[in-house]
Structures are given as structure tokens and as C-alpha cells.
Design a protein around this motif. Structure first.
Motif, PDB file in Angstrom:
ATOM      1  N   THR A   1       0.831  -1.208   0.000  1.00 29.77           N
ATOM      2  CA  THR A   1       0.000   0.000   0.000  1.00 29.77           C
ATOM      3  C   THR A   1       0.861   1.252   0.000  1.00 29.77           C
ATOM      4  O   THR A   1       0.590   2.208  -0.741  1.00 29.77           O
TER       5      THR A   1
ATOM      6  N   LEU B   1       2.534   1.600  -3.390  1.00 31.12           N
ATOM      7  CA  LEU B   1       1.524   1.916  -4.410  1.00 31.12           C
ATOM      8  C   LEU B   1       1.135   3.385  -4.344  1.00 31.12           C
ATOM      9  O   LEU B   1       1.075   4.074  -5.379  1.00 31.12           O
ATOM     10  N   VAL B   2       0.861   3.874  -3.130  1.00 26.83           N
ATOM     11  CA  VAL B   2       0.482   5.280  -2.979  1.00 26.83           C
ATOM     12  C   VAL B   2       1.638   6.193  -3.361  1.00 26.83           C
ATOM     13  O   VAL B   2       1.453   7.191  -4.088  1.00 26.83           O
TER      14      VAL B   2
ATOM     15  N   THR C   1       2.333   5.900  -7.291  1.00 23.86           N
ATOM     16  CA  THR C   1       1.276   6.551  -8.068  1.00 23.86           C
ATOM     17  C   THR C   1       1.339   8.058  -7.921  1.00 23.86           C
ATOM     18  O   THR C   1       1.179   8.801  -8.905  1.00 23.86           O
ATOM     19  N   SER C   2       1.567   8.545  -6.699  1.00 25.02           N
ATOM     20  CA  SER C   2       1.636   9.989  -6.471  1.00 25.02           C
ATOM     21  C   SER C   2       2.796  10.624  -7.224  1.00 25.02           C
ATOM     22  O   SER C   2       2.640  11.679  -7.855  1.00 25.02           O
TER      23      SER C   2
ATOM     24  N   CYS D   1       0.869   1.066 -10.484  1.00 22.01           N
ATOM     25  CA  CYS D   1       1.201   2.485 -10.278  1.00 22.01           C
ATOM     26  C   CYS D   1       1.053   3.273 -11.573  1.00 22.01           C
ATOM     27  O   CYS D   1       0.515   4.390 -11.588  1.00 22.01           O
TER      28      CYS D   1
ATOM     29  N   LEU E   1      -2.770   3.589 -12.534  1.00 16.34           N
ATOM     30  CA  LEU E   1      -3.472   4.534 -11.662  1.00 16.34           C
ATOM     31  C   LEU E   1      -2.992   5.962 -11.892  1.00 16.34           C
ATOM     32  O   LEU E   1      -3.791   6.912 -11.838  1.00 16.34           O
TER      33      LEU E   1
ATOM     34  N   LEU F   1      -5.276   9.279 -12.780  1.00 16.81           N
ATOM     35  CA  LEU F   1      -5.384  10.209 -11.658  1.00 16.81           C
ATOM     36  C   LEU F   1      -4.560  11.481 -11.832  1.00 16.81           C
ATOM     37  O   LEU F   1      -4.745  12.431 -11.067  1.00 16.81           O
TER      38      LEU F   1
ATOM     39  N   GLU G   1      -7.402   8.476  -3.437  1.00 17.32           N
ATOM     40  CA  GLU G   1      -8.001   7.658  -4.492  1.00 17.32           C
ATOM     41  C   GLU G   1      -7.231   6.351  -4.676  1.00 17.32           C
ATOM     42  O   GLU G   1      -7.827   5.287  -4.881  1.00 17.32           O
ATOM     43  N   THR G   2      -5.923   6.432  -4.607  1.00 19.92           N
ATOM     44  CA  THR G   2      -5.090   5.225  -4.751  1.00 19.92           C
ATOM     45  C   THR G   2      -5.299   4.285  -3.572  1.00 19.92           C
ATOM     46  O   THR G   2      -5.405   3.062  -3.748  1.00 19.92           O
TER      47      THR G   2
ATOM     48  N   ASP H   1      -8.536   2.328  -3.997  1.00 17.85           N
ATOM     49  CA  ASP H   1      -8.771   1.553  -5.215  1.00 17.85           C
ATOM     50  C   ASP H   1      -8.806   0.057  -4.916  1.00 17.85           C
ATOM     51  O   ASP H   1      -7.973  -0.457  -4.165  1.00 17.85           O
TER      52      ASP H   1
ATOM     53  N   THR I   1      -8.450  -2.130  -9.685  1.00 16.42           N
ATOM     54  CA  THR I   1      -7.157  -2.223 -10.371  1.00 16.42           C
ATOM     55  C   THR I   1      -6.211  -3.158  -9.642  1.00 16.42           C
ATOM     56  O   THR I   1      -5.617  -4.055 -10.245  1.00 16.42           O
TER      57      THR I   1
END
Length: 542
Positions: free
Chosen positions: A53, A56-57, A60-61, A143, A146, A150, A206-207, A210, A213
């Protein structure tokens, strides 16, 4: 008048407490015994879930920032051919659900996909051992997918921040012979940091929430842990414990957002409409900017939409079924009911605040808006807990008085989905109605009171006609969000009840994307409506 105020006060507090009840239920249930399931998860897989997690966050960010920030600066500070269309097109990926893009990219880049087949044909490779190709079904692949859907959060807020900056500062930088890069690094970026921080917190939330996905990409996160613990282990307490941890992270992100907005008030923003200080790009710089921006639009929206269109055209007969029509009707019914309830709730809490201007009247509005930050999977846990208790109370009461047991009238019907959607999206309606009411002069309230109007008559005859457009927009936004919501619907839908979102998810999870294409296109088209409204709002403002 006093009695009416009591009615609005009690209604606002009761409704807001009902909407915050699922969040309170999660923390309360998390204190219960989980039969050592949670301890087992902590000692075995929870570390992996938490690490996945986090990465991933973070991934993605960072990727969303790298994609959205340059696009925002180019659109705000540079002149490009076709910029009017491009400004609108860069927002379109928000309408594309992440799990649909993930299914399409997996279909393209997997071992049996057209990309690897083409490479094997060109270079003569025979097996997977003859070459290396990145695995799309991985944490990195999730990643990337998303971030593609996003990054518009970064683009929208950063572009607005760039456009609202003082022209005099930018002109001073040019007089000092600062290059575009120096102007961006020393002036534009520092002034836009609060807006960028807000956008990053939205991307992170949002990530974090999710499910579609990461589930398809087989990336185990805290969201999938909630789902598996509830349905796999049939342990609601353990799922509530994981959900409470996620809520603490979300509240931290919200606090960061509030802090960023507070800092933003320190900046003096002056945008003179008559001045145009944008850079004119020429040569290689112009083409690089065009390729970058249009490439983003194609990769995140145009190419996946064309693929869906191809599937929908060739498999139309298989997709246009009675099930598709029935599930479309289900989504339509749930979304309409949710939007009507959310608008009524927004009117009540906003009107109460307008009647009584004390600082405490804003509390019901804020409480009713908390659910928007809660991921759908976590919210489903919170909704199921009080609704199940209510079902037990009703059944015990009716059986005690000899009326039989009516069954799961709350948790086992469409009521659960509608309640979850209202909790989730009431903030959207509240914000829209609040902005509409703020435009009405208080002198109209005073005049209506002088004429002897009670509060209800004042709302009906004065305010509602003036905020009718805001109410319609609020209902439309809630309707659209409800149509697209997957996580809560997936966990709370009654037996043999599907929405368009769960219908698409089920087909795509079974590797039958062709039959999911038609309902997926419908979801995308519905999602385009608020994006058009947002873009028009930005154009009118600037």
C-alpha cells in the motif's frame, strides 16, 4: 419561527449523525474480539499488505506528479496550437475507471498480447526465456495505470494555481532575464505548492481506496485485505480493524490538505485578464510540448476508448442482452434515488446554517461530508455494521409481537447501497448547494422575514427558485458518481443484483473484456459530464 428553527436544527443534526454513524461503527467494531484472525494477519501478511500500500500510494503519487505538473505549466504558461482543445482533453482520463484501463493495458502488454507477439515476430524470439519484458501485472504496472487516470487531479489544481499567480511577479522575472525554467522553479512552483499538496493528497486517497485495479493486478493492499478478511475469513471485526487503520491514514492526508489550504491564504493572488505573459514555444520545444500533452491524452484515454469501441462494435450482439438492460436500470434507479436524497440532505444542512449563522451550525455540514474521504470498501464495512444491527432489532421486535420475521430489509436490499452512496457522495451535493446559497444576498432573507414568511415558506418561495440550477448540478454530480462507484456496490449489492460497475468488473475479471466493453463505454460517457462542467467553469473563471 423558533419552532421551525428547532425543526431545522434537529433535522440537520440527526441526518449528519446518521451519515457519520458508519465511520463511528468501524472504530467501535474494531475494538471487539476478532478471534485471533487479526493477530494471524499481523504476524503473516499484514506487513506485506502495508508495504504494498505504501509503495503503491508513493509510486502513483510521484508518477501522477511527473505527468500532471509539466502539462499544467505548459497549458497555463505557454501558447500552443490547438490549446483550447488540449486543455479540455487533458482532463478526460478522469472519466476512465482505473480498472478498465488496467484490463486493456494488460491485454496489450501481457505475454499473449499484441505487443509481445509483435516483438517475437520481429526479432525471432521463441519463448519467454529468449527476452525480458516488464510484467504489467505487478506493483509497478498498477502504479502506472493509476497514475494515468489520476494525474488530472494534479493538472487541474496546478494549472489553476499557475493561472492565478500575480502577473507582476512573472513580468519582474522576465525583466531580470530569468529563463522559463528559472521562472518556473523560483516563482511558479513555490507559489503553487499548496495546491499541488492538495492534489497529491487527493491522488493518494483515491489510490488508497482503489480495489478494482489492484485486485486485477494481484497486488495485495490494505483495501484487498479488508475485502478478503470480510468475505474470506467471514470476520467483520478483523476487517474493521484494518479499515480503522486506513481511516487513520486518510485523516492524516486530510489534515495535510487542510494545512496546505491554510498556507495558501498567505499568498496574494492577482490575475489581470488583460495581460498575457505566456511563452510562445517554437521549433523543437513546441513539438515536444505537443507530443507530451497529446501523448498523455492518447495513452490514458483515447487508445483505451478506441479499444473499447472496437470490442463494443464487434461484440454488440453478445453485449446487448436483457441482463445489460436490467443492470443499467438497476444503476439508474440507485443513482436517481441517491441523488434525490443527497440533494434534500444538502438543502437541510445548508439552510439550517443560513438560518442560524453561529459557528456551531457548520458542524452538521462537516460531519455529513466526512464520508467522501472514506474508500468504498471501508465504507461498506461501516454501513453493514449498523444496518445488520437494525435488521436484528426489527426481526426480534416483529417476532416478539407475532408478526414473523421480515428478513434483511436493510442490509439485504437496495437500501444498503443507497445508504452507502449517500454517505459517500453527500459532500458533493453539500458543496454545490453551499456555493449556490452563498450567492443569495442576506437582504432577501431579511425582506422575507419582514413580510412574515416562515422559514419553510422562505426556502420554498425565495431560495429554491434561485438555487435551482445549483441543486440540479448537485444531483447530476451525485448521480454520475453513483453510476461509477464499484467498491461499495461490489460488497453491498443484494443477491442477484448488479450495477453497471459490478457488471463490468465481473466480466473483465473473467477475462471477458469484449462483453464488458459496451457497459464500460456507457460508464465513461457518463463520467465525461462533470469533466465538461469543470472545464467550462475554469474557462469562465480565467
Amino acid at each position: 419561527m423558533k419552532e421551525k428553527h428547532i425543526f431545522w436544527q434537529s433535522s440537520s443534526w440527526v441526518l449528519s449523525l446518521l451519515l457519520v454513524l458508519p465511520i463511528l461503527a468501524i472504530f467501535y467494531t474494531a475494538l471487539g474480539d476478532s478471534d485471533e484472525v487479526f493477530s494471524h494477519l499481523i504476524s503473516t501478511v499484514m506487513g506485506t499488505y502495508t508495504a504494498n500500500t505504501f509503495w503503491l500510494v508513493l509510486g502513483t503519487s510521484v508518477l501522477a506528479l511527473l505527468l500532471g505538473l509539466p502539462s499544467a505549466w505548459i497549458m497555463a504558461m505557454c501558447r500552443l496550437p490547438g490549446e483550447k482543445m488540449l486543455q479540455w482533453a487533458l482532463v478526460l482520463p478522469l472519466a476512465m475507471p482505473g480498472y478498465i484501463v488496467g484490463y486493456i493495458y494488460t491485454n496489450w502488454f501481457d505475454y499473449a498480447g499484441p505487443v509481445q507477439i509483435f516483438l517475437r515476430d520481429v526479432f525471432g524470439w521463441q519463448t519467454i526465456h529468449d527476452y525480458w519484458f516488464p510484467n504489467i501485472r505487478s506493483l509497478g504496472g498498477a502504479c502506472i495505470v493509476l497514475a494515468l487516470v489520476l494525474y488530472p487531479y494534479i493538472y487541474l489544481l496546478a494549472r489553476a494555481a499557475f493561472m492565478e499567480q500575480s502577473v507582476s511577479l512573472l513580468q519582474s522575472a522576465r525583466l531580470l532575464r530569468c529563463s522559463p525554467w528559472q521562472s518556473f522553479r523560483h516563482i511558479s512552483l513555490p507559489l503553487a505548492r499548496p495546491s499541488i499538496a492538495v492534489a497529491l493528497s487527493l491522488v493518494a486517497m483515491e489510490t488508497l481506496g482503489d480495489f478494482g485495479t489492484v485486485s486485477y493486478f494481484a497486488v495485495n493492499t490494505l483495501t484487498t485485505a479488508v475485502y478478503d478478511t470480510w468475505l474470506g475469513y467471514s470476520n467483520l471485526n478483523a476487517a474493521a480493524k484494518i479499515s480503522s487503520l486506513m481511516l487513520l491514514v486518510i485523516f492524516f492526508l486530510i489534515s495535510t490538505e487542510r494545512f496546505s489550504r491554510r498556507k495558501q491564504k498567505l499568498f496574494q493572488q492577482q490575475f489581470e485578464h488583460g495581460d498575457d505573459v505566456r511563452y510562445t514555444l517554437t521549433g523543437a520545444k513546441k513539438w515536444c510540448a505537443i507530443i507530451w500533452c497529446w501523448g498523455l491524452v492518447c495513452m490514458a484515454f483515447a487508445f483505451p476508448l478506441l479499444q473499447l469501441g472496437y470490442y463494443a462494435w464487434h461484440y454488440f450482439a453478445e453485449s446487448w442482452t436483457t441482463q445489460f438492460l436490467q443492470y443499467s436500470l438497476n444503476s439508474l434507479s440507485v443513482s436517481i434515488i441517491t441523488s434525490v436524497v443527497a440533494v434534500i440532505l444538502a438543502l437541510i444542512v445548508n439552510f439550517y446554517r443560513r438560518l442560524d449563522g453561529s459557528k456551531y451550525t457548520a458542524v452538521p455540514m462537516r460531519l455529513a461530508s466526512l464520508g467522501y474521504a472514506v474508500p468504498g470498501t471501508v465504507l461498506a464495512i461501516g454501513v453493514m455494521i449498523p444496518l445488520t444491527s437494525a435488521d436484528h432489532l426489527v426481526n426480534d421486535f416483529t417476532q416478539a409481537y407475532g408478526f414473523g420475521r421480515p428478513g434483511l430489509i436493510f442490509s439485504g436490499t437496495m437500501f444498503a447501497i443507497v445508504f452507502a452512496f449517500v454517505v459517500r457522495f453527500a459532500a458533493v451535493a453539500i458543496g454545490s448547494v453551499e456555493s449556490s446559497l452563498a450567492k443569495i444576498s442576506p437582504s432577501l432573507d431579511m425582506a422575507s422575514k419582514t413580510m412574515g414568511y416562515a422559514s419553510t415558506a422562505m426556502l420554498r418561495r425565495i431560495h429554491l427558485p434561485l438555487i435551482r440550477r445549483g441543486c440540479l448540478i448537485a444531483g447530476l454530480l451525485v448521480f454520475i458518481e453513483s453510476m461509477k462507484e464499484l467498491n461499495a456496490a461490489l460488497l453491498l449489492r443484494p443477491f442477484n443484483f448488479e450495477t453497471l460497475a459490478t457488471y463490468v468488473f465481473n466480466f473483465a475479471s473473467d477475462e471477458q473484456l469484449e462483453q464488458a466493453a459496451l457497459p464500460a463505454i456507457l460508464l465513461v460517457i457518463v463520467g465525461l459530464i462533470p469533466l465538461v462542467m469543470i472545464n467550462r467553469s475554469l474557462e469562465q473563471k480565467h
